[in-house]
Design an enzyme around this catalytic site. Structure first.
Site, PDB file in Angstrom:
ATOM      1  N   THR A  51       0.930  -1.015   0.017  1.00  0.00           N
ATOM      2  CA  THR A  51      -0.076  -0.040  -0.128  1.00  0.00           C
ATOM      3  C   THR A  51       0.868   1.272  -0.050  1.00  0.00           C
ATOM      4  O   THR A  51       2.149   1.138  -0.024  1.00  0.00           O
ATOM      5  CB  THR A  51      -1.011  -0.018   1.207  1.00  0.00           C
ATOM      6  OG1 THR A  51      -0.182   0.425   2.328  1.00  0.00           O
ATOM      7  CG2 THR A  51      -1.660  -1.468   1.527  1.00  0.00           C
ATOM      8  N   CYS A  52       0.211   2.352   0.114  1.00  0.00           N
ATOM      9  CA  CYS A  52       1.187   3.534   0.019  1.00  0.00           C
ATOM     10  C   CYS A  52       1.887   3.777   1.311  1.00  0.00           C
ATOM     11  O   CYS A  52       3.027   4.390   1.412  1.00  0.00           O
ATOM     12  CB  CYS A  52       0.192   4.824  -0.116  1.00  0.00           C
ATOM     13  SG  CYS A  52      -1.081   5.088   1.156  1.00  0.00           S
ATOM     14  N   GLN A 118      -9.103   2.190   5.539  1.00  0.00           N
ATOM     15  CA  GLN A 118      -8.850   1.700   4.171  1.00  0.00           C
ATOM     16  C   GLN A 118      -8.215   0.719   4.151  1.00  0.00           C
ATOM     17  O   GLN A 118      -8.234  -0.492   3.385  1.00  0.00           O
ATOM     18  CB  GLN A 118      -8.363   2.837   3.190  1.00  0.00           C
ATOM     19  CG  GLN A 118      -8.279   2.432   1.983  1.00  0.00           C
ATOM     20  CD  GLN A 118      -7.915   3.455   0.740  1.00  0.00           C
ATOM     21  OE1 GLN A 118      -7.302   4.504   1.338  1.00  0.00           O
ATOM     22  NE2 GLN A 118      -7.774   3.213  -0.495  1.00  0.00           N
ATOM     23  N   LYS A 199      -9.713   4.193  -6.391  1.00  0.00           N
ATOM     24  CA  LYS A 199     -10.379   4.027  -5.188  1.00  0.00           C
ATOM     25  C   LYS A 199      -9.748   5.437  -4.192  1.00  0.00           C
ATOM     26  O   LYS A 199     -10.818   5.894  -3.560  1.00  0.00           O
ATOM     27  CB  LYS A 199      -9.602   2.803  -4.506  1.00  0.00           C
ATOM     28  CG  LYS A 199     -10.161   1.668  -5.227  1.00  0.00           C
ATOM     29  CD  LYS A 199      -9.595   0.244  -4.504  1.00  0.00           C
ATOM     30  CE  LYS A 199     -10.014  -0.938  -5.182  1.00  0.00           C
ATOM     31  NZ  LYS A 199      -9.306  -2.305  -4.612  1.00  0.00           N
ATOM     32  N   GLY A 201      -8.683   8.384  -5.262  1.00  0.00           N
ATOM     33  CA  GLY A 201      -9.334   9.410  -5.883  1.00  0.00           C
ATOM     34  C   GLY A 201     -10.896   9.564  -5.521  1.00  0.00           C
ATOM     35  O   GLY A 201     -11.274  10.583  -5.204  1.00  0.00           O
TER      36      GLY A 201
END
EC number: 1.2.1.70
Length: 460
Positions: A51-52, A118, A199, A201
């Site tokens: 993920t980020c 998330q 997702k 955005g």
């Protein structure tokens, strides 16, 4: 010797975004990554969570040290990062600690924004990806680990309400924009650009609308996704205008905007210093622009911040927002940790009981080989031609019945179904005893030898 569940990775607490983006693995590449990891000599199962905020590789390995070495070398080969640099920032956790870590991740306890919502969806995606693609290396132990992590994450959110408030990267990005640039809804509306309608955005758009933003431009490869977002968020009835622009107009849109959110899966930067500088010259404006980049790899080159009036923030710069409501979240975190401990205990009991499954299979296979060989000897001594089919079947059935009755006792002593007054330590002791008596551990050596031979064939 039992296999080890391990996690090897980098996250927002151990490594800067500059390193995480090099090692990150796009979701579309997770199945191939699992296949490659499981082709390594000492890796039995694998899963990827990228993920980020993190890139974490979960594996079932035997033995532990060789598994660590193989996964680390694979990560270096994949990313181009040196072993020295990777080891400086990676973290390693084993068995119960690895389980606890994943459960905390799923619950949002390990996120930059405590209670982030998330991440649970991203953990679910690991299971969906592994099972949907039918990836062989996404095996039973790893699958059960991630399914239990989802259960733990859901329970934490239900029992503690830790997810209330601004608890996602996208919502924190909007909060940061409010702190740094965007006026409130009673003031002149800023010009807002969102690059990417995936997702992340969509979540940014949702949070912007919740904060009173009525107009925004969305740059995306296709208009379909933007139209779907308009419909889902019912923007027409809400009086919100979402204007679509293609990527070819991205720089000109950015030059016209006050705040630019970037959230695409592009591996290469979309905004580089020279192109942004040229775009800004075209509009001849000296006002400030705020770039909030929540993508990993980053969409905005760090050098863009060197331009006059340009401010660039990435996922590692969300601390100001994180500090808000921290006291309340820390109280909820303590409640969550109690739940996590309970869920870890449940999974560890299941994992230990799964340890007996290979022994049961190997013991039955060993008995079947002996039975088949002895029946064949018997038939060859008597002579096949001298026996009717009914007599052959009788011999076969007799051999099968003897084996089944002999295995019944040992099999019962390996089962952990709660019907017998037998604790887990007794069951595992029985398992190890049977492995020694029947030399069943050599089957693992055979598996390893087969892998080595296959790898030698591929390299020759």
């Amino acid at each position: 010797m039992s296999s080890n569940i391990m996690v090897i990775g980098l996250n927002i607490h151990t490594a800067p975004v500059e390193l995480r983006e090099k090692v990150s693995i796009p979701e579309s590449e997770w199945p191939q990554a699992i296949r490659e990891l499981c082709s390594l000599n000492h890796i039995e199962e694998a899963a990827v969570l990228s993920t980020c905020n993190r890139i974490e590789i979960y594996v079932v390995a035997l033995p532990k040290n060789r598994g660590i070495k193989e996964v680390t070398e694979w990560m270096c080969t994949y990313s181009g990062v040196s072993v020295t640099e990777l080891r400086e920032h990676q973290f390693l956790l084993y068995n119960k600690d690895a389980t606890q870590h994943l459960f905390e991740v799923a619950a949002g306890l390990d996120s930059l924004v405590l209670g982030e919502g998330q991440i649970l969806a991203q953990v679910k995606q690991v299971v969906k990806n592994g099972q949907g693609e039918r990836v062989p290396g996404f095996g039973r132990k790893i699958s059960e680990l991630f399914k239990h992590a989802i259960t733990a994450g859901k329970r934490v959110r239900t029992d503690t309400n830790i997810s209330s408030g601004s608890v996602s990267v996208s919502s924190a990005a909007v909060e940061l924009a409010l702190l740094k640039h965007i006026p409130d809804s009673s003031s002149t509306s800023p010009r807002v650009l969102i690059v990417g309608a995936g997702k992340m955005g969509k979540l940014v758009i949702r949070h912007l609308i919740a904060k009173g933003c009525k107009e925004m431009v969305v740059v995306n490869r296709t208009e379909d996704r933007v139209a779907a977002i308009r419909e889902e968020l019912n923007t027409d009835n809400a009086g919100v205008i979402i204007e679509y622009k293609p990527f070819s107009e991205m720089l000109s849109c950015a030059a016209q905007a006050d705040v630019i959110f970037t959230c695409t899966s592009s591996k290469d930067p979309l905004f580089i210093k020279e192109s942004v500088q040229a775009a800004l010259r075209c509009v001849n404006s000296s006002r400030s622009r705020l770039f909030i980049d929540i993508s990993v790899p980053r969409n905005v080159e760090s050098s863009v911040s060197e331009l006059e009036g340009a401010c660039v923030y990435n996922v590692d710069n969300l601390n100001e927002v994180v500090e808000a409501n921290k006291e309340d979240r820390l109280r909820k975190k303590k409640e969550a940790e109690v739940i996590i401990a309970e869920e870890v205990k449940k999974f560890e009991a299941l994992k230990d009981s799964l340890e007996t499954v290979p022994t049961i299979k190997k013991l039955r296979a060993c008995a079947e080989r002996i039975r088949a060989a002895e029946v064949e000897k018997c038939l060859s001594k008597i002579g096949d031609d001298d026996l009717s089919e009914n007599n052959k079947k009788a011999i076969y059935d007799l051999s099968l019945a003897i084996i089944n009755k002999m295995l019944h006792g040992p099999m019962q002593h390996l089962k952990c179904d709660g019907t017998q007054n037998r604790n887990l330590s007794d069951i595992l002791e029985n398992m190890h005893a049977l492995n020694r008596i029947f030399d069943l551990d050599t089957e693992m050596d055979d598996k390893l030898q087969a892998k080595l031979q296959e790898n030698q064939k591929q390299s020759s």
